[in-house]
Design a protein around this motif. Structure first.
Motif, PDB file in Angstrom:
ATOM      1  N   LYS A 212      67.539  40.284  36.331  1.00 52.70           N
ATOM      2  CA  LYS A 212      67.477  39.738  34.962  1.00 52.70           C
ATOM      3  C   LYS A 212      68.297  38.455  34.863  1.00 52.70           C
ATOM      4  CE  LYS A 212      68.012  41.072  30.117  1.00 52.70           C
ATOM      5  NZ  LYS A 212      68.392  42.179  29.208  1.00 52.70           N
ATOM      6  N   PRO A 213      67.721  37.359  34.413  1.00 54.57           N
ATOM      7  CA  PRO A 213      68.458  36.092  34.318  1.00 54.57           C
ATOM      8  C   PRO A 213      69.417  36.101  33.130  1.00 54.57           C
ATOM      9  CG  PRO A 213      66.254  35.799  33.458  1.00 54.57           C
ATOM     10  CD  PRO A 213      66.309  37.194  34.002  1.00 54.57           C
ATOM     11  N   GLN A 214      70.334  35.155  33.125  1.00 53.89           N
ATOM     12  CA  GLN A 214      71.311  35.080  32.039  1.00 53.89           C
ATOM     13  C   GLN A 214      70.699  34.545  30.751  1.00 53.89           C
ATOM     14  OE1 GLN A 214      74.611  32.784  33.513  1.00 53.89           O
ATOM     15  NE2 GLN A 214      75.363  34.432  34.824  1.00 53.89           N
ATOM     16  N   ALA A 215      69.648  33.824  30.847  1.00 55.39           N
ATOM     17  CA  ALA A 215      69.001  33.258  29.658  1.00 55.39           C
ATOM     18  C   ALA A 215      67.490  33.321  29.818  1.00 55.39           C
ATOM     19  CB  ALA A 215      69.448  31.807  29.445  1.00 55.39           C
TER      20      ALA A 215
END
Length: 251
Positions: free
Chosen positions: A170-173
């Protein structure tokens, strides 16, 4: 003699009749005098009674006028309050609505569309490393930026369920794609050690996109053409959308 007696009797009778008539006339005059006196008394009392009635009438009129004035004052006061309240409520509502709009605009910021099958193009290709992996590429073909929310829900062939996602990917943004830009997702098609079950080969692939709340798919799906058949089994897993291709193939 007898004749003389008769004449006297007749004269006496005439005198008696005259006296009776005079008495009746006197009685009538007296009755008329009493009636006149009564009329005079009534006439004398009537003016005094009339002013009294006239005196009461102005008093009643004054009371009515005072009551009307009080009622008018009450109505005027009530109408003034209502008008004042209405005057206050309208400007208040006018002031609140722009403030609410400004708050909503400042909080949410510019609205960005979600990427879906209608404003993107999706491709899939297999890679040699890591083994049993493929790469999904989504490119914004629209005229506005779109957000690639969450991860792709892939359906190979007639699959009845959505494969799981690598949560650690899961990416940070959220990945935002300007027109012409691309995002990537890695796909583990099958177990490298053969531990997967229910494997099958297919040339059919559909990709569904998630909305902002990640509660389900949004917009039309993308039908992805496959050059060759792809083998998938129970180990089918995907990553979140990534802005970098290498990050998509790390898992």
């Amino acid at each position: 003699m007898r004749t003389l007696h008769l004449r006297r009797a007749a004269r006496t009778s005439a005198l008696s009749s005259a006296a009776l008539l005079a008495a009746l006339a006197l009685t009538a005059c007296q009755g008329g005098g009493q009636t006149a006196a009564d009329a005079s008394t009534s006439a004398s009392t009537a003016p005094s009674a009339q002013p009294a009635a006239d005196a009461e009438a102005p008093a009643e009129q004054d009371a009515q006028a005072s009551g009307s004035d009080a009622t008018a004052d009450s109505v005027s006061s009530s109408g003034g309050d209502s008008g004042s309240a209405a005057g206050k409520s309208r400007p208040g509502a006018t002031e609140v609505q722009p403030a609410a709009r400004e708050k909503n605009e400042s909080d949410s910021g510019p609205v960005t569309l979600a990427c879906d099958g209608g404003n993107t193009e999706v491709t899939f290709r297999t890679v040699t490393r890591p083994v049993n992996h493929g790469l999904l590429t989504v490119t914004n073909t629209g005229s506005k930026a779109c957000n690639a929310y969450g991860y792709p829900a892939v359906r190979f062939g007639e699959a009845q369920s959505v494969p799981p996602v690598y949560e650690e990917s899961k990416p940070q943004a959220v990945v935002t794609l300007a027109p012409g830009e691309s995002a990537y997702a890695g796909v583990t098609t099958s177990a490298a050690d053969g531990s997967g079950t229910g494997g099958y080969s297919t040339k059919s692939l559909s990709v569904y996109f998630q909305g902002r709340d990640l509660s389900g798919s949004t917009g039309p799906e993308a039908r992805v053409p496959l050059a060759t058949k792809v083998y998938v089994d129970s180990k089918l897993t995907v990553t979140y959308w990534q802005s970098d291709l290498d990050n998509a193939l790390m898992y």
